[in-house]
Design a protein around this motif. Structure first.
Motif, PDB file in Angstrom:
ATOM      1  N   HIS A 396      75.792 101.220  63.586  1.00 55.08           N
ATOM      2  CA  HIS A 396      74.668 100.941  64.478  1.00 55.08           C
ATOM      3  C   HIS A 396      74.808 101.669  65.811  1.00 55.08           C
ATOM      4  O   HIS A 396      73.808 102.007  66.456  1.00 55.08           O
ATOM      5  CB  HIS A 396      74.581  99.429  64.724  1.00 55.08           C
ATOM      6  CG  HIS A 396      73.527  99.044  65.712  1.00 55.08           C
ATOM      7  ND1 HIS A 396      72.177  99.201  65.468  1.00 55.08           N
ATOM      8  CD2 HIS A 396      73.628  98.523  66.968  1.00 55.08           C
ATOM      9  CE1 HIS A 396      71.496  98.789  66.522  1.00 55.08           C
ATOM     10  NE2 HIS A 396      72.352  98.372  67.446  1.00 55.08           N
ATOM     11  N   GLU A 397      76.048 101.959  66.203  1.00 53.00           N
ATOM     12  CA  GLU A 397      76.271 102.616  67.485  1.00 53.00           C
ATOM     13  C   GLU A 397      76.403 104.128  67.358  1.00 53.00           C
ATOM     14  O   GLU A 397      76.558 104.812  68.370  1.00 53.00           O
ATOM     15  CB  GLU A 397      77.520 102.028  68.147  1.00 53.00           C
ATOM     16  CG  GLU A 397      77.369 100.549  68.478  1.00 53.00           C
ATOM     17  CD  GLU A 397      78.599  99.989  69.161  1.00 53.00           C
ATOM     18  OE1 GLU A 397      79.515 100.785  69.473  1.00 53.00           O
ATOM     19  OE2 GLU A 397      78.648  98.758  69.373  1.00 53.00           O
ATOM     20  N   GLY A 398      76.384 104.667  66.150  1.00 48.24           N
ATOM     21  CA  GLY A 398      76.465 106.112  65.995  1.00 48.24           C
ATOM     22  C   GLY A 398      77.297 106.508  64.802  1.00 48.24           C
ATOM     23  O   GLY A 398      77.517 105.725  63.865  1.00 48.24           O
ATOM     24  N   SER A 399      77.796 107.739  64.813  1.00 50.79           N
ATOM     25  CA  SER A 399      78.603 108.295  63.724  1.00 50.79           C
ATOM     26  C   SER A 399      80.081 108.165  64.071  1.00 50.79           C
ATOM     27  O   SER A 399      80.500 108.439  65.208  1.00 50.79           O
ATOM     28  CB  SER A 399      78.254 109.763  63.496  1.00 50.79           C
ATOM     29  OG  SER A 399      76.886 109.910  63.173  1.00 50.79           O
ATOM     30  N   PHE A 400      80.880 107.756  63.056  1.00 48.44           N
ATOM     31  CA  PHE A 400      82.313 107.569  63.244  1.00 48.44           C
ATOM     32  C   PHE A 400      83.078 108.286  62.138  1.00 48.44           C
ATOM     33  O   PHE A 400      82.583 108.434  61.008  1.00 48.44           O
ATOM     34  CB  PHE A 400      82.685 106.084  63.224  1.00 48.44           C
ATOM     35  CG  PHE A 400      82.248 105.318  64.436  1.00 48.44           C
ATOM     36  CD1 PHE A 400      83.161 104.999  65.427  1.00 48.44           C
ATOM     37  CD2 PHE A 400      80.928 104.907  64.586  1.00 48.44           C
ATOM     38  CE1 PHE A 400      82.762 104.277  66.550  1.00 48.44           C
ATOM     39  CE2 PHE A 400      80.524 104.191  65.691  1.00 48.44           C
ATOM     40  CZ  PHE A 400      81.448 103.868  66.680  1.00 48.44           C
ATOM     41  N   LEU A 401      84.288 108.681  62.455  1.00 49.29           N
ATOM     42  CA  LEU A 401      85.233 109.217  61.493  1.00 49.29           C
ATOM     43  C   LEU A 401      86.410 108.257  61.437  1.00 49.29           C
ATOM     44  O   LEU A 401      87.021 107.946  62.461  1.00 49.29           O
ATOM     45  CB  LEU A 401      85.706 110.619  61.903  1.00 49.29           C
ATOM     46  CG  LEU A 401      86.675 111.310  60.945  1.00 49.29           C
ATOM     47  CD1 LEU A 401      85.993 111.587  59.609  1.00 49.29           C
ATOM     48  CD2 LEU A 401      87.195 112.610  61.562  1.00 49.29           C
ATOM     49  N   VAL A 402      86.706 107.754  60.217  1.00 45.96           N
ATOM     50  CA  VAL A 402      87.795 106.801  60.044  1.00 45.96           C
ATOM     51  C   VAL A 402      89.048 107.575  59.677  1.00 45.96           C
ATOM     52  O   VAL A 402      89.107 108.235  58.634  1.00 45.96           O
ATOM     53  CB  VAL A 402      87.452 105.761  58.965  1.00 45.96           C
ATOM     54  CG1 VAL A 402      88.591 104.756  58.814  1.00 45.96           C
ATOM     55  CG2 VAL A 402      86.161 105.029  59.320  1.00 45.96           C
ATOM     56  N   GLU A 403      90.026 107.487  60.512  1.00 44.24           N
ATOM     57  CA  GLU A 403      91.291 108.202  60.308  1.00 44.24           C
ATOM     58  C   GLU A 403      92.422 107.188  60.346  1.00 44.24           C
ATOM     59  O   GLU A 403      92.623 106.494  61.344  1.00 44.24           O
ATOM     60  CB  GLU A 403      91.497 109.244  61.410  1.00 44.24           C
ATOM     61  CG  GLU A 403      90.421 110.327  61.411  1.00 44.24           C
ATOM     62  CD  GLU A 403      90.533 111.273  62.584  1.00 44.24           C
ATOM     63  OE1 GLU A 403      90.300 112.470  62.383  1.00 44.24           O
ATOM     64  OE2 GLU A 403      90.852 110.798  63.703  1.00 44.24           O
ATOM     65  N   GLY A 404      93.130 107.096  59.208  1.00 43.50           N
ATOM     66  CA  GLY A 404      94.172 106.076  59.109  1.00 43.50           C
ATOM     67  C   GLY A 404      93.553 104.706  59.141  1.00 43.50           C
ATOM     68  O   GLY A 404      92.693 104.374  58.334  1.00 43.50           O
ATOM     69  N   ARG A 408      87.162 106.632  64.804  1.00 41.22           N
ATOM     70  CA  ARG A 408      86.980 107.511  65.968  1.00 41.22           C
ATOM     71  C   ARG A 408      85.509 107.849  66.115  1.00 41.22           C
ATOM     72  O   ARG A 408      84.863 108.300  65.179  1.00 41.22           O
ATOM     73  CB  ARG A 408      87.803 108.797  65.823  1.00 41.22           C
ATOM     74  CG  ARG A 408      87.707 109.717  67.042  1.00 41.22           C
ATOM     75  CD  ARG A 408      88.749 110.819  66.983  1.00 41.22           C
ATOM     76  NE  ARG A 408      88.543 111.705  65.835  1.00 41.22           N
ATOM     77  CZ  ARG A 408      87.727 112.771  65.866  1.00 41.22           C
ATOM     78  NH1 ARG A 408      87.031 113.049  66.965  1.00 41.22           N
ATOM     79  NH2 ARG A 408      87.602 113.542  64.812  1.00 41.22           N
ATOM     80  N   PHE A 409      85.024 107.624  67.316  1.00 39.71           N
ATOM     81  CA  PHE A 409      83.614 107.842  67.608  1.00 39.71           C
ATOM     82  C   PHE A 409      83.299 109.341  67.643  1.00 39.71           C
ATOM     83  O   PHE A 409      84.022 110.131  68.245  1.00 39.71           O
ATOM     84  CB  PHE A 409      83.272 107.199  68.952  1.00 39.71           C
ATOM     85  CG  PHE A 409      81.841 107.362  69.352  1.00 39.71           C
ATOM     86  CD1 PHE A 409      80.842 106.667  68.705  1.00 39.71           C
ATOM     87  CD2 PHE A 409      81.488 108.238  70.366  1.00 39.71           C
ATOM     88  CE1 PHE A 409      79.518 106.809  69.084  1.00 39.71           C
ATOM     89  CE2 PHE A 409      80.175 108.391  70.744  1.00 39.71           C
ATOM     90  CZ  PHE A 409      79.177 107.669  70.101  1.00 39.71           C
ATOM     91  N   LEU A 410      82.195 109.740  66.943  1.00 41.83           N
ATOM     92  CA  LEU A 410      81.774 111.138  66.928  1.00 41.83           C
ATOM     93  C   LEU A 410      80.538 111.377  67.771  1.00 41.83           C
ATOM     94  O   LEU A 410      80.462 112.343  68.523  1.00 41.83           O
ATOM     95  CB  LEU A 410      81.497 111.598  65.487  1.00 41.83           C
ATOM     96  CG  LEU A 410      82.682 111.650  64.529  1.00 41.83           C
ATOM     97  CD1 LEU A 410      82.220 112.077  63.150  1.00 41.83           C
ATOM     98  CD2 LEU A 410      83.765 112.590  65.046  1.00 41.83           C
ATOM     99  N   LEU A 440      76.552 117.711  62.443  1.00 44.27           N
ATOM    100  CA  LEU A 440      77.928 117.589  62.903  1.00 44.27           C
ATOM    101  C   LEU A 440      78.709 118.805  62.414  1.00 44.27           C
ATOM    102  O   LEU A 440      78.708 119.110  61.213  1.00 44.27           O
ATOM    103  CB  LEU A 440      78.570 116.309  62.378  1.00 44.27           C
ATOM    104  CG  LEU A 440      77.886 114.983  62.744  1.00 44.27           C
ATOM    105  CD1 LEU A 440      78.571 113.822  62.045  1.00 44.27           C
ATOM    106  CD2 LEU A 440      77.881 114.779  64.243  1.00 44.27           C
ATOM    107  N   GLY A 441      79.367 119.490  63.318  1.00 47.65           N
ATOM    108  CA  GLY A 441      80.115 120.679  62.956  1.00 47.65           C
ATOM    109  C   GLY A 441      81.603 120.485  63.138  1.00 47.65           C
ATOM    110  O   GLY A 441      82.048 119.690  63.975  1.00 47.65           O
ATOM    111  N   PHE A 447      85.478 117.142  64.266  1.00 46.49           N
ATOM    112  CA  PHE A 447      84.031 117.170  64.138  1.00 46.49           C
ATOM    113  C   PHE A 447      83.390 116.778  65.452  1.00 46.49           C
ATOM    114  O   PHE A 447      83.883 115.907  66.184  1.00 46.49           O
ATOM    115  CB  PHE A 447      83.569 116.201  63.043  1.00 46.49           C
ATOM    116  CG  PHE A 447      83.741 116.737  61.659  1.00 46.49           C
ATOM    117  CD1 PHE A 447      82.744 117.495  61.075  1.00 46.49           C
ATOM    118  CD2 PHE A 447      84.903 116.483  60.949  1.00 46.49           C
ATOM    119  CE1 PHE A 447      82.904 117.990  59.795  1.00 46.49           C
ATOM    120  CE2 PHE A 447      85.064 116.980  59.668  1.00 46.49           C
ATOM    121  CZ  PHE A 447      84.063 117.739  59.080  1.00 46.49           C
ATOM    122  N   SER A 448      82.273 117.434  65.761  1.00 51.49           N
ATOM    123  CA  SER A 448      81.508 117.112  66.961  1.00 51.49           C
ATOM    124  C   SER A 448      80.042 117.404  66.707  1.00 51.49           C
ATOM    125  O   SER A 448      79.685 118.079  65.735  1.00 51.49           O
ATOM    126  CB  SER A 448      82.007 117.914  68.167  1.00 51.49           C
ATOM    127  OG  SER A 448      81.857 119.308  67.915  1.00 51.49           O
TER     128      SER A 448
END
Length: 974
Positions: A396-404, A408-410, A440-441, A447-448
């Motif tokens: 709901h707050e945006g795109s995230f990358l789950v690491e471990g 992490r917020f993208l 997202l690149g 990624f950003s």
């Protein structure tokens, strides 16, 4: 009252770890069973009906209805045992006996107390019952009664040294017991023999003796845990030392390698043969209370528990379980994914994960461990997707990358993110968000957001699919239609956007969804599956899916690695396998509405987002489960002003219980007993509310009824005859039972019986004979009357001949008169023809007028006087002919002959009428038009109208009188 029960794996080295699967448990409180609170023993008959020794009596449950059968003295029932012949032996306070169906199939109580000596009939509670070699043993505190019910022989066993009997049980075909003086004895040749090596059990309270391995028995005690008994040696089970602290009240073998221990205050422990606790059921995980009075495993693998308050049924072998990331809170789940040997679950309160400890492709629900919240993921999670082995989270707050174990917020640009799609041949990812598309690149190892990406559409895009062959992004909007977004070849920006609606072939603008199946985009609408036709630039129904889904409104579709299509409709879920559609009624109403999600990880793990936790569905086990469904008729009631029970659910004949109705038990009913209420059920207790039924009344119905979950039906006003009610049951796998049937006969009223019909026949024959005789008498009477009348007629005939001679002369005169009349008619007819001819002559005169006009015109144009002179003579001749009224006079004569002196009568009635008026009246009488009248009168049509107007005045007609009608009605002397 249904819930899902948390399973615990509790080996000695890890008692705190939990199994993440939550199998279904159903609680039946005493308010529902309408019986007492405590349930001391449990049994099941050969028809699948469950029985409970309850504080209020014998309690039964057939998957649909609870019934209570009280003892005559209405005391507590603490024990029961079901014999092969169907007798249900019970023990209450000062009451031993059995329940058995009467001739109507209703359980009745038969006391065996009378077989005891008078001095033995006061014995208090009966704590357990054992059936051994057609002999029934009842254990009370002070005595064990040995009764042979068919021979009526009873024997009383007293404990040694006046002590109390504390245990009795059957193991390896031998009857064992324990009393205060003897730790363990066995019955041999009607005597109790001490078991060698039993001193280990001295001062211990034995609960049960269960098969273990070979000749070894597993002994459960109340306070001291488990023991093994082999060849006269009894030793503690060292592997189960942790159980010594438990107060075990009941124990039962539920499978060759699994035992259930019911405790006084810690619920149910399931242990394996090694003594390890593999599952634990308690109030923390769904039971109503932890005080377990009895345990029983039925034929379908359900574990029943008699509680200190009510009854619990645990479907511990069910292919359906629930995974609850936060067991103490109700939490909806929206997405799930297996990644790097962890199970991730996206909920309304964040992202949770649990390690998977079992085999890679095994049943996830059996993994040991606990769910943990991924840091920085609090809030609504919409989706999870792995791209190049990286886990992305739509939030709901945006795109995230789950690491471990961290998120992490993208990007928060444009609000929340729904989903992610990888762009081919690039390191870019396309995200569908609250305000359209976002790129997202991958750059510098992370990624950003690509700020240069051009987003032409500021709409929320929750469903996005990419057609890589045409660089087209398809996105559906919840209530506007479907967007086609044309991308640049390198997907660096959106080039064009077009919205497709009902004008472009869609059946509606709402509830359209886009999915990719087999590399092609399909569009789910409210009227079925559609496809896009580029050449026509519009949507049309998909022929490939029309035969499967029809007009279903599909909200979710996903294809698994075996080609099956998992789908969800509003409120339902199903799968398409081998081009056949199958629904799973177990999940009806459980999926999150409008956010349905199904994750088919493999055959053993179908994960389904629900309103409360994540549902785990072992599809492989589901298909292998053999329910062996059986339909049963539980009750037949005659419905009248006051209902009366006809059949109570059990078939008997000659004092034996039958699987089906015998010929001797077919009820013969009075004719007014013609209205019935039937209740039926199946032998399946798990998901009993999903069982479907179809019924038929043989003798009335030609076809089976439609399948329905209703377990009762009614028939009224049945005519007399022989009937057989049949019912079939169908489970959620489509298995259909054999029909269960109940036959009965409705006798006819007295006036519908064979005797009555025989009397009717006799009366009919007698009546016919009497009528025949009466008819003969009437014929004889009529013949005499006829002869008399014939003589009279002969006499009258002679008189008639004389009269006819006189009449002949008169008739001749009449004939002459008729001939004269005929001649007169012929004359009139000829006058009519003459009148017609006269009219033709008259018209010919009019033609002369026309000729005169043409000659006059031609004469004026002649130059020579001699030539004009001849034409002038001709014109004078024609003029003279025109002035003659001979034609009209001749016409009026014949006209009056034809029309009964019409003109004379009219002239007499209206003397002021001129000849022209008379002509107008005659022409109206002949129905001539104004044009025809103008031609005959040598005037204009306007002149005719003026003449008619003057005629009306002379006739003194009012405006509402039609002139033609008036003239037609003129009669002589009018």
């Amino acid at each position: 009252m249904t819930g899902f029960l948390l399973l615990f794996l509790l080996p000695p080295d890890a008692r705190g770890q939990q199994v993440i699967g939550l199998p279904q448990v159903t609680n039946f409180p005493h308010e529902l069973t309408r019986a007492g609170t405590q349930n001391w023993k449990i049994g099941q008959d050969r028809f699948g009906v469950m029985y409970f020794a309850n504080n209020s009596g014998l309690l039964s449950f057939n998957s649909k209805e609870w019934k209570l059968f009280r003892l005559p003295n209405k005391t507590v029932l603490r024990s029961l045992a079901i014999a092969d012949d169907g007798r249900i032996y019970t023990g209450g306070q000062d009451a031993i006996g059995y329940f058995f169906p009467n001739e109507r199939g209703v359980l009745e109580y038969f006391s065996l107390t009378g077989l005891l000596e008078e001095s033995d009939r006061s014995f208090g509670d009966v704590w357990n019952i054992v059936i051994h070699d057609s002999t029934v043993f009842f254990r009370t505190t002070t005595k064990i009664f040995e009764i042979r019910p068919y021979s009526g022989v009873a024997h009383t066993h007293l404990a040694a040294n006046g002590s109390s009997w504390t245990f009795m049980g059957l193991a390896q075909g031998r009857l064992y017991a324990q009393n205060g003086s003897q730790p363990l004895v066995v019955l041999a040749e009607n005597s109790w023999m001490a078991v060698p090596g039993a001193q280990t059990l001295k001062d211990l309270f034995l609960i049960n003796m269960l098969p273990y391995q070979g000749d070894t028995l597993l002994l459960a005690t109340l306070h001291n845990g488990l023991f093994l008994m082999t060849a006269g040696q009894i030793e503690p089970m060292e592997e189960a030392t942790a159980l010594k602290k438990e107060r075990i009240y009941t124990a039962r073998e539920i499978s060759p390698d699994l035992y259930a221990l019911g405790t006084v205050s810690n619920g149910i422990l399931l242990i394996n043969r090694a003594g390890q606790v593999v599952r634990h059921f308690s109030t923390h995980n769904g039971l109503e209370n932890n005080n377990i009075r009895s345990i029983f495993a039925d034929r379908q693998g359900n574990l029943w528990a008699g509680l200190d308050e009510g009854v619990a049924m645990i479907d511990y072998l069910s292919p359906i379980s629930k995974l609850s990331p936060a067991p103490k809170s109700r939490m909806a789940t929206y997405t799930s994914l297996v990644h790097e040997n962890k199970l991730y679950v996206g909920t309304s309160d964040g992202l949770y994960f649990a390690p998977l400890t079992g085999p890679v492709h095994g049943d996830i629900s059996q993994s040991k461990g606990n769910f943990s919240l991924v840091p920085y993921s609090m809030g609504q999670v919409w989706s999870l997707q792995t791209i190049e082995n990286r886990l992305f989270m739509g939030h709901h707050e945006g795109s995230f990358l789950v690491e471990g174990n961290k998120a992490r917020f993208l990007s928060r640009r444009g609000g929340g993110s729904w989903l992610f799609r990888q762009l081919p041949g690039t390191s870019k990812i396309l995200a569908g968000g609250y305000t359209g598309l976002q790129s997202l690149g991958y750059k510098n190892g992370s990624f950003s957001v690509d700020n240069a990406f051009r987003n032409l559409l500021g709409e929320t895009l929750r469903f996005v699919e990419i057609d890589y062959s045409t660089h087209t992004v398809w996105a559906s909007h919840p209530y506007r239609g479907i967007y086609k977004i044309t991308m640049a070849p390198d997907y660096s920006s959106a080039v064009a956007v077009k919205l497709y609606t009902t004008a472009n072939g869609l059946p509606g603008n709402n509830n359209n969804f886009v999915f990719t199946l087999n590399g092609e985009q399909v569009f789910a609408t409210e009227k079925g599956i559609y496809k896009f036709v580029p050449s026509a630039d519009r949507f049309v129904p998909s022929e490939a899916y029309a035969g499967i889904f029809g007009h279903l409104s599909i909200h979710f579709m996903r294809r698994d690695d075996k080609g099956r299509i998992w789908f969800a409709t509003p409120g339902r879920m199903g799968v398409v396998e081998d081009d056949k559609l199958r629904y799973f009624p177990e999940f009806d109403g459980q999926l999150v509405g409008a956010f349905e999600n199904i994750y088919p990880y493999n055959d053993q793990n179908i994960l389904i987002g629900s309103n409360n936790g994540l549902i785990h569905f072992n599809y492989h086990q589901y298909k292998q489960r053999d329910n062996n469904i059986i339909a049963r008729i539980g009750k037949v009631t005659i419905t009248r002003k006051q209902d009366s029970l006809l059949f109570g659910g059990y078939f008997t004949q000659d004092n034996k219980m039958l699987d089906s109705q015998g010929n001797k038990s077919i009820a013969v009913l009075q004719p007014y007993m013609n209205a019935f209420h039937f209740e039926f059920h199946s032998n399946l207790f798990s998901h009993a509310d999903k069982i479907m039924y179809s019924h038929k009344m043989v003798g009335l119905d030609n076809e089976w009824s439609s399948w329905t979950d209703k377990s009762s039906t009614d028939y009224t006003n049945l005519p007399h005859g022989e009937y057989r009610f049949e019912v079939m049951a169908r489970d959620n796998l489509g298995n259909i039972s054999a029909p269960a049937s109940y036959s009965f006969i409705i006798t006819p009223f007295w006036y519908q019986t064979r005797l009555a019909y025989s009397l009717y026949a006799i009366l009919l024959i007698s009546g016919a004979t009497g009528m025949f005789r009466l008819h003969n008498r009437r014929l004889k009477h009529q013949r005499l009357k006829f002869e008399k009348e014939e003589a009279q007629l002969k006499y009258l005939h002679e008189l008639e001949l004389e009269r006819n001679e006189r009449e002949l002369e008169r008739n001749e005169r009449e004939i002459i008169k008729l001939k004269n009349d005929h001649l007169e008619t012929e004359v009139r007819y000829k006058n009519k023809e003459l009148a017609s001819t006269t009219m033709h002559l008259y018209k010919r005169g009019r033609l002369l007028t026309k000729i005169k006009e043409e000659l006059s015109w031609a004469t004026e144009r002649l130059a020579g006087k001699e030539e004009k002179k001849d034409f002038v003579k001709l014109l004078k001749l024609i003029s003279a002919e025109e002035k003659s009224d001979n034609d009209w006079e001749q016409f009026s004569i014949h006209f009056d002959e034809v029309h009964n002196s019409f003109l004379q009568n009219l002239k007499a009635a209206y003397p002021d009428l001129t000849p022209t008026d008379m002509k107008i009246c005659a022409y109206i009488k002949m129905n001539l038009s104004s044009k025809e009248m103008a031609q005959l009168l040598s005037i204009t049509i306007k002149g005719v109208e003026i003449a008619r107007y003057r005629l009306r005045k002379k006739l003194q007609l009012t405006p509402d009188v039609n002139l033609a009608d008036f003239i037609a009605g003129v009669r002589p002397n009018q």
